[in-house]
Scaffold this active site. Structure first.
Site, PDB file in Angstrom:
ATOM      1  N   SER A 143       0.814  -1.206   0.000  1.00 37.51           N
ATOM      2  CA  SER A 143       0.000   0.000   0.000  1.00 37.51           C
ATOM      3  C   SER A 143       0.852   1.263   0.000  1.00 37.51           C
ATOM      4  O   SER A 143       1.588   1.519  -0.941  1.00 37.51           O
ATOM      5  CB  SER A 143      -0.976  -0.051   1.188  1.00 37.51           C
ATOM      6  N   LYS A 187     -20.680  18.314   8.358  1.00 37.76           N
ATOM      7  CA  LYS A 187     -19.534  18.608   9.217  1.00 37.76           C
ATOM      8  C   LYS A 187     -19.157  17.424  10.109  1.00 37.76           C
ATOM      9  O   LYS A 187     -17.981  17.245  10.453  1.00 37.76           O
ATOM     10  CB  LYS A 187     -19.844  19.840  10.078  1.00 37.76           C
TER      11      LYS A 187
END
Length: 296
Positions: A115, A167
């Site tokens: 990765s 948010k």
């Protein structure tokens, strides 16, 4: 206090504390050496990247140091990492690209280079691994825990005041909406596209070929070589030899390990000095990561 509800909690906490302190102390005693001097101009500089990639500052500084040192002929990145956060992986990738304009950069994978670790390696001039190295896992991961049911059982609720709709996206205190899932999925896919494009550029591979391989699966070092994800099979010493020869060193190859100067207290307080227990307890889950994490 501990005898009724949590009879073993005290001993677990003591064990974690002792283990963490011991790990930090061992690191201090093992690495508290004076900085080596470079006695030869036939030298390969070696930078180690170990564990989860959470910060890039130290590696960036070391790359710059070795890049600007005229006695260093080439650089070897020794990587033992499952990957990590997106930002630091991309920052180191960019610094490797900058560095190889001046000096050859070779990567040596040990047990694992997946990765984000592979992301970094793809920028180098060459990658070496052993046949059993775990590599690949080209993908992006976001993990969000949900504690809503647990909180309701213990009678705990959270009130959130927010100025805009998204948010608190990913909050562990409530179920995620379909719209929020789509936003995060789009976000992850954009990062995945960046990952693929950068590997194609760094490895000089066809974009379609990288896309075929970038489905998150892991490969052995032997498979990775056959798929052109790495270049050669060999161990750490073989990688040093390769790094020296591509730099034009004819005779004996000297090595140089730049070290970060830290006081005792800095080593104790440095989270990287703590036991891997902390990595399990505080596993990155609230941000996107280039990380191979099968235990999640």
């Amino acid at each position: 206090m501990f005898s009724r509800k949590h009879p073993y909690l005290f001993f677990i906490l003591v064990f974690i504390s002792i283990t963490s302190f011991s790990s930090a102390l061992m690191l201090f005693l093992g690495n508290n050496k004076k900085k080596e001097f470079i006695n030869s101009s036939e030298t390969v500089g070696i930078i180690e990247i170990k564990g989860i990639i959470e910060d890039s500052k130290e590696v960036l500084e070391l790359l710059k140091e070795l890049r600007e040192n005229n006695k260093i002929k080439s650089i070897l990145l020794r990587i033992e990492s499952p990957g990590g956060a997106v930002g630091p992986s991309q920052e180191i990738y960019q610094e490797v690209l900058k560095t190889k304009k001046k000096k050859k950069v070779i990567v040596s994978f040990g047990t694992i280079g997946t990765s984000g670790a592979y992301y970094i390696a793809s920028a180098a001039d060459g990658i070496m691994a052993v046949p059993g190295t775990v590599t690949g896992s080209i993908g992006v991961l976001m993990v969000y825990n949900n504690f809503q049911e647990l909180l309701s059982k213990i009678g705990l609720s959270t009130k959130v005041i927010k100025s805009v709709q998204y948010k608190d996206i990913g909050s562990p205190n409530r179920q995620m909406s379909d719209a929020e899932k789509k936003i995060l999925q789009d976000f992850v896919e954009k990062l995945h596209t960046q990952f693929i494009n950068d590997i194609a550029y760094g490895r000089n591979m066809e974009l379609l070929k990288v896309q075929e391989l970038a489905d998150g699966r892991i490969y052995t070092g032997e498979e990775a070589r056959d798929l052109k994800l790495i270049d050669k099979l060999g161990n750490y010493q073989d990688a040093i030899e390769w790094a020296g020869r591509v730099a034009g060193i004819k005779g004996k190859i000297d090595t140089y390990y730049p070290q970060k100067n830290q006081s005792f207290m800095e080593k104790i307080l440095d989270m990287k000095s703590l036991s891997n227990i902390s990595k399990v307890i505080f596993h990155p889950s609230s941000y996107a990561a280039f990380l191979y994490a099968p235990s999640l």
